[in-house]
Design an enzyme around this catalytic site. Structure first.
Site, PDB file in Angstrom:
ATOM      1  N   ASP A 138      79.055   6.614  25.847  1.00 39.99           N
ATOM      2  CA  ASP A 138      78.108   5.593  25.392  1.00 39.99           C
ATOM      3  C   ASP A 138      77.061   6.145  24.433  1.00 39.99           C
ATOM      4  OD1 ASP A 138      76.692   2.769  26.062  1.00 39.99           O
ATOM      5  OD2 ASP A 138      75.192   4.352  26.028  1.00 39.99           O
ATOM      6  N   ALA A 166      76.567   0.342  24.679  1.00 40.75           N
ATOM      7  CA  ALA A 166      77.886   0.412  24.055  1.00 40.75           C
ATOM      8  C   ALA A 166      78.976   0.106  25.068  1.00 40.75           C
ATOM      9  CB  ALA A 166      78.104   1.790  23.427  1.00 40.75           C
ATOM     10  N   ASP A 167      78.879   0.679  26.248  1.00 39.27           N
ATOM     11  CA  ASP A 167      79.845   0.393  27.308  1.00 39.27           C
ATOM     12  C   ASP A 167      79.834  -1.082  27.684  1.00 39.27           C
ATOM     13  OD1 ASP A 167      81.122   2.861  27.887  1.00 39.27           O
ATOM     14  OD2 ASP A 167      79.354   3.555  28.948  1.00 39.27           O
ATOM     15  N   LEU A 168      78.644  -1.620  27.893  1.00 39.81           N
ATOM     16  CA  LEU A 168      78.540  -2.993  28.382  1.00 39.81           C
ATOM     17  C   LEU A 168      79.017  -4.006  27.350  1.00 39.81           C
ATOM     18  CD1 LEU A 168      75.086  -2.679  30.169  1.00 39.81           C
ATOM     19  CD2 LEU A 168      77.340  -2.831  31.239  1.00 39.81           C
ATOM     20  N   GLY A 171      82.791  -3.864  27.092  1.00 40.46           N
ATOM     21  CA  GLY A 171      83.400  -4.593  28.190  1.00 40.46           C
ATOM     22  C   GLY A 171      83.382  -6.086  27.949  1.00 40.46           C
TER      23      GLY A 171
END
Length: 400
Positions: A138, A166-168, A171
């Site tokens: 991230d 970035a991860d969220l 997703g």
């Protein structure tokens, strides 16, 4: 629920993949999370904090799922996965490009027996290109995407966003792609591969900051606490703290000046246009903050909103999660966990009037549902016991 009857196989690790699968589970999909027997996916050991041995990091992204502990590095485990995938609608994975193919459980292999499968692959930099093989964490992506360069204050260090944005977002984009592919399947009868990456998600989220540069503007500097286009719109000091105020536009700007007792700002030629207010936004912020010293943040929140000028407090996470509007909108929910006891989790940010989603199941214990999932694909108790004894399948046994 909107996705009742949809089966999702979640091969995600850490955050982006599990988050995508969780959003689908929140809307009613049957999400089967596959993890390594013995230790599970890496997020289970990420922390602290832990609650009776359960990682807060894992709990945050794995509600509404069932757990199958399965060794995908062994041929029998791969065969079980392919059998399960034949019953599924969606696969979500976020391994490095090529890993699924090496395990013989990639999209092409699964689609041979299940042409309707929607196979969502999430990576750090994308499945091809000069950086495809690099690991994409991230914060690495926050830096590479340009996000950290516009976060923080001019002259200060580059600053990360306080959540793994970035991860969220990746997703969320992954789930968005899956839903679009499901709609396309309604017309064509066929599934497809869905791809997204942390890099593409964050570059896509640069929005107007990227557009202004791509069309002849300067390289955007750190935005600080004031909006990079409009003013006054940012953080201002009060008698006892800080508030955010959005006093922009031809309507709100005069209202702000009148309400805080600063009619002279309307006559100041530096501030007569939005362009002028933006160019002199830091000077303007100091002048506004000087006027706000007369009252508390709570007072100004009420006074300005009553006058039609958006104003809000800057809350800690504890205060935000206890905010009456947050609670009213059911953004904090309670659910019982098999080992951690009563958990408080975040609620669903999207509400549907006729077919709402829900937090139905707590994040699973490793291998909690292995036996029942194997039974659903025709693997009986005796064979499940053999697979468990061989270490191919892991099973959780509730303690007395």
């Amino acid at each position: 629920m909107p996705l009742s009857g949809i089966r999702v196989i979640d091969l995600g690790r850490h955050l982006a993949g599990p988050t995508a699968a969780m959003w689908l589970g929140d809307l009613g999909a049957d999400v089967i999370k596959i993890e390594n027997p013995g230790k599970g996916e890496d997020a289970r050991s990420s922390g602290p904090p832990f609650f009776n041995g359960e990682s807060a990091f894992f709990l945050a992204a794995n509600r509404n799922k069932r757990s199958l502990a399965l060794d995908l590095k062994r041929p029998e485990g791969q065969a079980i996965f392919r059998k399960l995938a034949a019953t599924a609608d969606v696969v979500v994975e976020n391994f490095r490009p090529g890993v699924m193919e090496a395990l013989e459980i990639g999209y092409e292999t699964v689609a041979e027996t299940n042409p309707g499968i929607i196979y969502c692959s999430i990576s750090g930099f994308g499945k091809d290109g000069p950086y495809a093989s690099r690991p994409g964490l991230d914060q690495i992506i926050q830096g590479v995407s340009g996000l950290m360069s516009i976060t923080g204050f001019e002259g200060g260090e580059p600053t990360r966003v306080g959540i793994p944005i970035a991860d969220l977002l990746t997703g969320l984009f992954g789930a968005y792609g899956v839903l679009a592919a499901m709609q396309a399947r309604e017309r064509t009868g066929r599934g497809q591969r869905v791809e997204t990456s942390l890099l593409e998600s964050m570059v896509g989220a640069l929005a107007f900051q990227a557009t202004r540069y791509l069309n002849g503007g300067d390289v955007p500097p750190p935005a600080g606490n004031h909006h990079p286009i409009n003013a006054p719109y940012g953080v201002f000091r009060t008698k006892d703290g800080y508030v955010t105020i959005g006093g922009t536009g031809d309507k709100r700007w005069p209202l702000l000046c009148k309400t805080i007792g600063a009619p002279e700002l309307l006559e100041d030629e530096r501030f007569t246009t939005n362009g002028g207010r933006y160019a002199n936004r830091l000077e303007l912020a100091n002048l506004i903050s000087a006027k706000l010293q007369a009252k508390s943040s709570a007072d100004w929140e009420e006074i300005l909103n009553d006058a039609g000028v958006p104003c809000g407090p800057i809350l800690g996470v504890d205060e935000a999660l206890d905010h009456p509007q947050v609670r009213h909108r059911e953004m904090v929910v309670e659910i019982e966990h098999p080992t951690a006891g009563l958990l408080h989790l975040l609620g669903l940010p999207v509400k549907l009037s006729a077919t709402p989603g829900a937090v139905r199941e707590a994040p699973p214990v490793l291998g909690q549902h292995s036996v029942e999932i194997l039974d659903e694909i025709g693997i009986g108790a005796d064979e499940a016991r053999r697979l468990t004894e061989a270490g191919i399948v892991g099973v959780w046994e509730r303690s007395a």
